[in-house]
Design a protein around this motif. Structure first.
Motif, PDB file in Angstrom:
ATOM      1  N   ALA A  96      -0.877   9.676   9.296  1.00 31.19           N
ATOM      2  CA  ALA A  96       0.235   9.925   8.378  1.00 31.19           C
ATOM      3  C   ALA A  96       1.427   9.044   8.744  1.00 31.19           C
ATOM      4  N   ASP A  97       2.073   8.471   7.726  1.00 30.63           N
ATOM      5  CA  ASP A  97       3.276   7.674   7.963  1.00 30.63           C
ATOM      6  C   ASP A  97       4.503   8.567   8.060  1.00 30.63           C
ATOM      7  N   VAL A  98       4.562   9.569   7.191  1.00 29.22           N
ATOM      8  CA  VAL A  98       5.717  10.479   7.230  1.00 29.22           C
ATOM      9  C   VAL A  98       5.250  11.926   7.190  1.00 29.22           C
ATOM     10  N   VAL A  99       6.025  12.779   7.859  1.00 25.25           N
ATOM     11  CA  VAL A  99       5.718  14.203   7.893  1.00 25.25           C
ATOM     12  C   VAL A  99       6.961  14.968   7.451  1.00 25.25           C
ATOM     13  N   PRO A 100       6.979  15.416   6.188  1.00 29.04           N
ATOM     14  CA  PRO A 100       8.119  16.198   5.721  1.00 29.04           C
ATOM     15  C   PRO A 100       8.000  17.658   6.189  1.00 29.04           C
ATOM     16  N   VAL A 101       9.003  18.136   6.884  1.00 34.08           N
ATOM     17  CA  VAL A 101       8.981  19.523   7.374  1.00 34.08           C
ATOM     18  C   VAL A 101      10.385  20.120   7.316  1.00 34.08           C
ATOM     19  N   ALA A 143       7.917  16.992  -3.737  1.00 41.15           N
ATOM     20  CA  ALA A 143       8.605  15.778  -4.186  1.00 41.15           C
ATOM     21  C   ALA A 143       7.998  14.542  -3.521  1.00 41.15           C
ATOM     22  N   PHE A 144       7.454  14.692  -2.341  1.00 44.19           N
ATOM     23  CA  PHE A 144       6.821  13.562  -1.662  1.00 44.19           C
ATOM     24  C   PHE A 144       5.616  13.041  -2.421  1.00 44.19           C
ATOM     25  N   GLY A 145       4.974  13.942  -3.179  1.00 43.09           N
ATOM     26  CA  GLY A 145       3.803  13.547  -3.946  1.00 43.09           C
ATOM     27  C   GLY A 145       4.101  12.480  -4.977  1.00 43.09           C
ATOM     28  N   GLU A 146       5.385  12.332  -5.334  1.00 39.16           N
ATOM     29  CA  GLU A 146       5.734  11.349  -6.346  1.00 39.16           C
ATOM     30  C   GLU A 146       5.765   9.923  -5.795  1.00 39.16           C
ATOM     31  N   ARG A 147       6.082   9.805  -4.519  1.00 38.13           N
ATOM     32  CA  ARG A 147       6.226   8.452  -3.964  1.00 38.13           C
ATOM     33  C   ARG A 147       5.175   8.116  -2.910  1.00 38.13           C
ATOM     34  N   TYR A 148       4.457   9.131  -2.457  1.00 43.10           N
ATOM     35  CA  TYR A 148       3.507   8.935  -1.363  1.00 43.10           C
ATOM     36  C   TYR A 148       2.093   9.334  -1.761  1.00 43.10           C
ATOM     37  N   ASP A 149       1.149   8.874  -0.957  1.00 41.14           N
ATOM     38  CA  ASP A 149      -0.219   9.360  -1.038  1.00 41.14           C
ATOM     39  C   ASP A 149      -0.175  10.670  -0.235  1.00 41.14           C
ATOM     40  N   ALA A 150      -0.022  11.787  -0.958  1.00 37.26           N
ATOM     41  CA  ALA A 150       0.356  13.033  -0.282  1.00 37.26           C
ATOM     42  C   ALA A 150      -0.835  13.894   0.125  1.00 37.26           C
ATOM     43  N   MET A 195       0.842  -1.204   0.000  1.00 38.46           N
ATOM     44  CA  MET A 195       0.000   0.000   0.000  1.00 38.46           C
ATOM     45  C   MET A 195       0.876   1.251   0.000  1.00 38.46           C
ATOM     46  N   THR A 196       0.450   2.259  -0.731  1.00 42.17           N
ATOM     47  CA  THR A 196       1.226   3.497  -0.755  1.00 42.17           C
ATOM     48  C   THR A 196       1.185   4.156   0.611  1.00 42.17           C
ATOM     49  N   ARG A 197       2.344   4.560   1.092  1.00 42.29           N
ATOM     50  CA  ARG A 197       2.375   5.210   2.396  1.00 42.29           C
ATOM     51  C   ARG A 197       1.898   6.653   2.263  1.00 42.29           C
ATOM     52  N   ARG A 198       1.470   7.193   3.372  1.00 44.29           N
ATOM     53  CA  ARG A 198       0.892   8.530   3.338  1.00 44.29           C
ATOM     54  C   ARG A 198       1.835   9.578   3.927  1.00 44.29           C
ATOM     55  N   SER A 199       2.000  10.686   3.192  1.00 42.60           N
ATOM     56  CA  SER A 199       2.753  11.818   3.743  1.00 42.60           C
ATOM     57  C   SER A 199       1.773  12.960   3.971  1.00 42.60           C
ATOM     58  N   LEU A 200       2.068  13.770   4.949  1.00 42.42           N
ATOM     59  CA  LEU A 200       1.175  14.896   5.244  1.00 42.42           C
ATOM     60  C   LEU A 200       2.006  16.081   5.702  1.00 42.42           C
TER      61      LEU A 200
END
Ligand code: TRP
Length: 335
Positions: free
Chosen positions: A148-153, A29-36, A1-6
């Motif tokens: 959310a699995d990952v939080v890019p900040v 850039a996260f939108g390319e690999r994650y469900d953003a 399953m695609t992981r989610r970034s928020l």
């Protein structure tokens, strides 16, 4: 399953080139690999913005800026925080498992206290509202509501995400495993870009290069960019001005090498660099500028995007909140 970034975007200022390099581009850039998931954190902005027109305008400007810079709302989910009332109920519940001492240690709150002390105020909490104090809890709610699995900040937000992890763990220990513990991802390019006056580019220094200022204003600001007094044919330190930093981030690596070599050899003047950077930026921003204008001229377009995002996001928020309510002992009343 695609992981989610928020990630959340606080609408407190007009987006500038350092925002783009340090926050917008890495988050996109996260939108390319994650469900953003991206959202406009308008109620976070309310801790400092106290003027309705300003909040309205900034919300549109910031949403339009992200869309213009490449956020594709068909692939990612873009919404406005305040359109999800579930956020605020979850925030309260999380507040009830958050130690007050944790909030006392938040950098932003501590900085505000230090400020009051420096001004010799008797009350160190003078001018600090509860929104500022509870800011990290609301941020935890934003993140945990969507599992959310990952939080890019950017680096400045990493403590908040660490706090989210602590709060989620505390909730799970108390009420059972309901919340996903998110991973923090600090963007590599959060190194600071120097602004027009040579200090770190920041809205609070009023030294920024706005993304959508238009060619004339951009040219004027670039001409004003601080450079040292090295003569046209003397060797220069490229890193001494934000202009080269900007060039390096946008241009192809070969071109960057060429410009760096020319500056270091003393075959390029600061004036030449300014012209080169202007041309690069003007070309790079031409498309986004057009798209931004279009959006700002027809705000209904922006509203439709935000409404569609909220519509997609809300059922998920409601589902998580239902599990949280159940876990804490809030049974639905059947009439
Ligand atoms: N506090 C963040 C900022 O100032 C914005 C934000 C609000 C956020 N909620 C968030 C970022 C949730 C990431 C996840 O930039």
């Amino acid at each position: 399953m695609t992981r989610r970034s928020l990630t959340g975007i606080k609408p407190t200022g007009i987006p500038h080139i350092a925002n783009y390099i340090g926050a917008i581009r890495p988050a996109l850039a996260f939108g390319e690999r994650y469900d953003a998931y991206y959202f406009i954190a308008d109620y976070h902005a309310l801790t400092t913005v106290k003027d309705r027109r300003t909040l309205i305008d900034l919300t549109y400007e910031v949403a339009a800026a992200w869309l213009a810079m490449g956020l594709n709302p068909d692939r990612a989910t873009l919404y406005r925080q305040s359109d999800l009332p579930e956020t605020f109920e979850l925030s309260w519940i999380l507040g009830c498992v958050t130690p007050k001492g944790l909030m006392n240690r938040a950098h932003a709150y501590k900085a505000a206290v230090a400020d009051a002390q420096a001004q010799g105020k008797a009350d160190v909490d003078a001018g600090i509202n509860m929104g500022v104090y509870c800011y990290p809890v609301l941020m935890a709610a934003d993140i945990l509501l969507f599992s959310a699995d990952v939080v890019p900040v950017g680096r400045d937000q990493s403590q908040h995400v660490e706090m989210t992890r602590d709060i989620a763990k505390k909730f799970n220990l108390t009420f059972g495993d309901v919340l996903t513990i998110p991973e923090l991802v600090v963007s590599a390019t959060s190194a600071s870009i120097l602004g027009v006056d040579g200090r770190k580019m920041s809205k609070s220094y009023d030294n920024v290069l706005p993304l959508f200022a238009g060619p004339d204003e951009t040219a004027r600001l670039i001409r004003r960019f601080k450079t040292d007094s090295t003569g046209a044919d003397e060797p220069k330190d490229p890193e001494s001005t934000g202009l080269f930093q900007i060039y390096r981030e946008i241009a192809a690596p070969d071109d960057t090498q060429r410009i760096r070599a020319a500056l270091e050899a003393g075959t390029m003047s600061w004036k030449d660099l300014k012209e080169t950077v202007f041309e690069l930026l003007d070309g790079f921003l031409a498309g986004p500028r057009e798209r931004y204008r279009e959006l700002m001229a027809d705000k209904a377009q922006i509203q439709r995007v935000l409404a569609a995002g909220a519509e997609r996001a809300r059922p998920q928020a409601a589902e998580l909140l239902a599990r949280v309510r159940h876990a804490v002992g809030r049974e639905p009343v059947r009439l």
